[in-house]
Design an enzyme around this catalytic site. Structure first.
Site, PDB file in Angstrom:
ATOM      1  N   SER A   1     -33.118 -29.131 -24.186  1.00 20.44           N
ATOM      2  CA  SER A   1     -31.699 -28.917 -23.921  1.00 20.44           C
ATOM      3  C   SER A   1     -31.121 -30.037 -23.040  1.00 20.44           C
ATOM      4  O   SER A   1     -30.093 -30.640 -23.369  1.00 20.44           O
ATOM      5  CB  SER A   1     -31.534 -27.555 -23.235  1.00 20.44           C
ATOM      6  OG  SER A   1     -30.253 -27.403 -22.710  1.00 20.44           O
TER       7      SER A   1
ATOM      8  N   THR B   1     -21.224 -25.818 -15.181  1.00 21.28           N
ATOM      9  CA  THR B   1     -20.124 -26.728 -14.855  1.00 21.28           C
ATOM     10  C   THR B   1     -18.914 -26.524 -15.782  1.00 21.28           C
ATOM     11  O   THR B   1     -17.769 -26.583 -15.340  1.00 21.28           O
ATOM     12  CB  THR B   1     -20.642 -28.186 -14.951  1.00 21.28           C
ATOM     13  OG1 THR B   1     -21.710 -28.305 -14.013  1.00 21.28           O
ATOM     14  CG2 THR B   1     -19.575 -29.205 -14.638  1.00 21.28           C
TER      15      THR B   1
ATOM     16  N   ARG C   1     -30.282 -18.713 -25.925  1.00 22.53           N
ATOM     17  CA  ARG C   1     -31.300 -18.563 -24.874  1.00 22.53           C
ATOM     18  C   ARG C   1     -30.764 -17.694 -23.744  1.00 22.53           C
ATOM     19  O   ARG C   1     -31.481 -16.898 -23.152  1.00 22.53           O
ATOM     20  CB  ARG C   1     -31.682 -19.950 -24.314  1.00 22.53           C
ATOM     21  CG  ARG C   1     -32.631 -20.715 -25.212  1.00 22.53           C
ATOM     22  CD  ARG C   1     -32.735 -22.157 -24.760  1.00 22.53           C
ATOM     23  NE  ARG C   1     -33.231 -22.284 -23.411  1.00 22.53           N
ATOM     24  CZ  ARG C   1     -32.863 -23.244 -22.561  1.00 22.53           C
ATOM     25  NH1 ARG C   1     -31.996 -24.173 -22.923  1.00 22.53           N
ATOM     26  NH2 ARG C   1     -33.356 -23.290 -21.358  1.00 22.53           N
TER      27      ARG C   1
ATOM     28  N   ASP D   1     -25.823 -40.685 -15.291  1.00 20.42           N
ATOM     29  CA  ASP D   1     -25.467 -39.270 -15.239  1.00 20.42           C
ATOM     30  C   ASP D   1     -26.501 -38.502 -14.418  1.00 20.42           C
ATOM     31  O   ASP D   1     -27.600 -38.999 -14.161  1.00 20.42           O
ATOM     32  CB  ASP D   1     -25.383 -38.686 -16.661  1.00 20.42           C
ATOM     33  CG  ASP D   1     -24.608 -37.379 -16.704  1.00 20.42           C
ATOM     34  OD1 ASP D   1     -24.130 -36.922 -15.645  1.00 20.42           O
ATOM     35  OD2 ASP D   1     -24.494 -36.797 -17.804  1.00 20.42           O
ATOM     36  N   LYS D   2     -26.097 -37.299 -14.051  1.00 19.94           N
ATOM     37  CA  LYS D   2     -26.967 -36.401 -13.300  1.00 19.94           C
ATOM     38  C   LYS D   2     -26.961 -35.055 -14.019  1.00 19.94           C
ATOM     39  O   LYS D   2     -25.959 -34.665 -14.616  1.00 19.94           O
ATOM     40  CB  LYS D   2     -26.404 -36.293 -11.875  1.00 19.94           C
ATOM     41  CG  LYS D   2     -26.826 -35.104 -11.067  1.00 19.94           C
ATOM     42  CD  LYS D   2     -25.822 -33.980 -11.158  1.00 19.94           C
ATOM     43  CE  LYS D   2     -26.398 -32.690 -10.625  1.00 19.94           C
ATOM     44  NZ  LYS D   2     -25.574 -31.528 -10.919  1.00 19.94           N
ATOM     45  N   HIS D   3     -28.068 -34.340 -13.963  1.00 22.55           N
ATOM     46  CA  HIS D   3     -28.093 -32.989 -14.537  1.00 22.55           C
ATOM     47  C   HIS D   3     -28.979 -32.110 -13.667  1.00 22.55           C
ATOM     48  O   HIS D   3     -29.979 -32.569 -13.130  1.00 22.55           O
ATOM     49  CB  HIS D   3     -28.640 -33.032 -15.963  1.00 22.55           C
ATOM     50  CG  HIS D   3     -28.212 -31.857 -16.789  1.00 22.55           C
ATOM     51  ND1 HIS D   3     -27.032 -31.845 -17.513  1.00 22.55           N
ATOM     52  CD2 HIS D   3     -28.783 -30.653 -16.997  1.00 22.55           C
ATOM     53  CE1 HIS D   3     -26.911 -30.682 -18.129  1.00 22.55           C
ATOM     54  NE2 HIS D   3     -27.968 -29.937 -17.834  1.00 22.55           N
ATOM     55  N   SER D   4     -28.576 -30.865 -13.540  1.00 18.81           N
ATOM     56  CA  SER D   4     -29.338 -29.929 -12.714  1.00 18.81           C
ATOM     57  C   SER D   4     -29.998 -28.886 -13.610  1.00 18.81           C
ATOM     58  O   SER D   4     -29.475 -28.558 -14.681  1.00 18.81           O
ATOM     59  CB  SER D   4     -28.372 -29.262 -11.731  1.00 18.81           C
ATOM     60  OG  SER D   4     -28.829 -27.993 -11.354  1.00 18.81           O
TER      61      SER D   4
ATOM     62  N   LYS E   1     -29.023 -33.794 -24.566  1.00 16.39           N
ATOM     63  CA  LYS E   1     -27.622 -34.073 -24.202  1.00 16.39           C
ATOM     64  C   LYS E   1     -27.515 -35.442 -23.542  1.00 16.39           C
ATOM     65  O   LYS E   1     -26.606 -36.222 -23.827  1.00 16.39           O
ATOM     66  CB  LYS E   1     -27.090 -33.007 -23.222  1.00 16.39           C
ATOM     67  CG  LYS E   1     -26.909 -31.633 -23.844  1.00 16.39           C
ATOM     68  CD  LYS E   1     -26.062 -30.719 -22.970  1.00 16.39           C
ATOM     69  CE  LYS E   1     -26.780 -30.058 -21.828  1.00 16.39           C
ATOM     70  NZ  LYS E   1     -27.695 -28.978 -22.178  1.00 16.39           N
ATOM     71  N   LYS E   2     -28.450 -35.718 -22.646  1.00 15.71           N
ATOM     72  CA  LYS E   2     -28.369 -36.979 -21.888  1.00 15.71           C
ATOM     73  C   LYS E   2     -28.698 -38.167 -22.800  1.00 15.71           C
ATOM     74  O   LYS E   2     -28.119 -39.240 -22.654  1.00 15.71           O
ATOM     75  CB  LYS E   2     -29.318 -36.928 -20.683  1.00 15.71           C
ATOM     76  CG  LYS E   2     -29.046 -35.759 -19.757  1.00 15.71           C
ATOM     77  CD  LYS E   2     -27.684 -35.833 -19.081  1.00 15.71           C
ATOM     78  CE  LYS E   2     -26.855 -34.601 -19.254  1.00 15.71           C
ATOM     79  NZ  LYS E   2     -25.618 -34.582 -18.469  1.00 15.71           N
TER      80      LYS E   2
HETATM   81  N1  URA Z   1     -29.237 -27.135 -18.033  1.00 17.54           N
HETATM   82  C1  URA Z   1     -29.252 -27.329 -19.382  1.00 17.54           C
HETATM   83  O1  URA Z   1     -28.408 -28.055 -19.899  1.00 17.54           O
HETATM   84  N2  URA Z   1     -30.179 -26.728 -20.110  1.00 17.54           N
HETATM   85  C2  URA Z   1     -31.127 -25.935 -19.583  1.00 17.54           C
HETATM   86  O2  URA Z   1     -31.957 -25.441 -20.308  1.00 17.54           O
HETATM   87  C3  URA Z   1     -31.128 -25.715 -18.185  1.00 17.54           C
HETATM   88  C4  URA Z   1     -30.151 -26.333 -17.422  1.00 17.54           C
END
Ligand code: URA
Length: 453
Positions: free
Chosen positions: A187, A124, A172, A84-87, A191-192
């Site tokens: 955060s 997203t 937040r 996976d990728k996350h930004s 999730k990942k």
């Molecule tokens: N993406 C997230 O899921 N959480 C954050 O805090 C910032 C970007």
């Protein structure tokens, strides 16, 4: 049990102390079970924002957030393929919409748990929800079914998937506590980690329109994310990428879906393709599906340009609730996207005030106006307007004539104020060719030692 009293925990953090594992576990459980007042969560978030957390606190917070819901498990034959990728968040950042199906087309399994808009940055999930019928709420069992049949899915935090992040993320957003290293790490990595990944790549952004403005702060965040990801059992790489203007030419939920579909049809902007191929290349190398970074980039490019990724996106839409006919309309070679995606009531074209070269586009200025016009939230859980957005009609470095249209705003009633219009207008800057703000997009790649060649 005085130590577990909520006011006591808030006071400890407010005064710069460290919370024990027991206290952090209790806090996360209270948040997940809805047994704590929002004011107390907000106070704790602000105390963490101000005083930070020690490395052991960050690891415990992240682990407890991951354990607040189900931790997914996968068939043995998928081991190594789960990626996976996350930004960390950008403006016009639609990379996930293109990359998830491209990775699936290359043989990976991508169980992406994503987020909604956060501060000025887009989310997203909000983008995908602009497609009528798209259901981001899927159980772990449904995620597995979709991965078996399609190879990728994009879902949100739910009551059973990282519920703690669902609550903290939304709060937040409205308490100005987004740009906190420990809270971002908790955060993203919770999730990942709940996805039980083999490999994760992070797009850590820096610049005017990112959460952190300079490369050094973004690097600090990237190192923390990699470290906590490793502690939770994932192989993690990170790209430090510049986020000053916009990614691509469209910003706003449904407009970004359109640009993602155009990209999946081989007509995408260069900056978006560069991010997609770089981040995808890293993942293919880390999962052993590509020999090296250039092989990985080539495979991802082929998946996008050859249409395999578009077919995966279409199948993912159908698996997540979009009607077959609507998915087919969106994926047709020449599509009238607005037969499916709602268009805003009004379009307003702004024009160049003089002759000149477009030397800069201020992504932050655009995002802040769009947020005010309904593309973002000021209350937790509030709906966003999916149709609000802007299309840039010119690109960096392009010569424009006085009076030529250069930005199209999609808005609803009431009309934007004069101040909002002039802020949009001054987000685009004219100058001389040698002053064009064109810099390398990916400044640095941080890869696990064994992949540094
Ligand atoms: N993406 C997230 O899921 N959480 C954050 O805090 C910032 C970007």
């Amino acid at each position: 049990m005085e130590a577990l009293s909520i006011p006591e925990m808030i006071r400890t953090k407010r005064d710069g102390g460290a919370l024990s594992s027991e206290q952090l576990r209790a806090f996360v459980q209270l948040v997940s079970n809805n047994n704590i007042q929002e004011a107390q969560i907000g106070a704790m978030l602000m105390a963490v924002w101000q005083k930070g957390m020690t490395p052991p606190e960050v690891e415990t917070l992240t682990r407890e957030m991951m354990l607040s819901g189900e931790v997914m498990s996968w068939p043995k034959e998928w081991a190594g393929l789960m990626v996976d990728k996350h930004s960390t968040g950008g403006v016009g950042d639609k990379v996930s919409l293109v990359l998830a199906p491209a990775l699936a087309a290359c043989g990976c399994k991508v169980p992406m748990i994503s987020g909604r808009g956060l501060a000025h940055t887009g989310g997203t999930l909000d983008k995908l929800e602009s497609i009528p019928g798209f259901n981001i709420s899927q159980s772990a069992a449904q995620v597995q079914e979709i991965l078996a049949s399609v190879g990728c899915c994009i879902v949100g935090q739910t009551q059973t998937l990282v519920p703690a992040d669902r609550v903290l993320y939304a709060l937040r957003d409205i308490t100005s506590t987004v740009d906190s290293l420990p809270l971002i790490a908790g955060s993203i990595i919770s999730k990942k980690a709940a996805e039980s990944l083999a490999a994760l790549v992070l797009d850590v952004k820096f610049g005017r329109a990112a959460l952190y403005k300079d490369l050094e702060s973004a690097k600090e965040l990237a190192k923390l994310l990699v470290e906590v990801g490793n502690q939770l059992g994932m192989r993690v790489g990170a790209a430090l990428s510049r986020m000053d203007s916009t990614i691509g030419q469209r910003v706003g939920n449904s407009l970004e879906v359109v640009e993602s579909l155009e990209t999946l049809k081989g007509r995408g902007p260069d900056d978006l393709m560069e991010l997609v191929t770089t981040l995808g290349g890293v993942l293919l190398v880390m999962s052993g599906l590509a020999a090296d970074q250039s092989d990985g980039r080539r495979r991802i490019r082929e998946a996008v340009m050859g249409g395999a990724a578009l077919s995966k996106f279409q199948a993912m839409m159908e698996a997540q609730g979009v009607a077959k006919e609507a998915a087919a309309t969106l994926c047709a070679a020449q599509s009238d996207y607005h037969r499916v995606l709602r268009k805003a009531e009004h379009q307003l074209e702004l024009s160049s005030p003089a002759d000149g070269v477009v030397v800069d586009v201020d992504g932050m200025a655009l995002a802040l106006v769009l947020h005010q016009l309904g593309a973002g939230r000021s209350k937790a859980g509030e709906p966003v307007n999916h149709s609000v957005g802007v299309e840039l009609l010119v690109s960096l470095g392009q010569w424009v004539q006085k009076g030529a249209p250069w930005l199209r705003l999609h808005h609803e009633d009431p009309a934007p104020s004069q101040d909002q219009i002039s802020r949009l207008q001054s987000a685009l800057m004219l100058g001389a060719q040698e002053n064009v703000r064109r810099k390398t997009l990916v400044a640095e790649l941080l890869l696990p030692q064994e992949f540094m060649k």
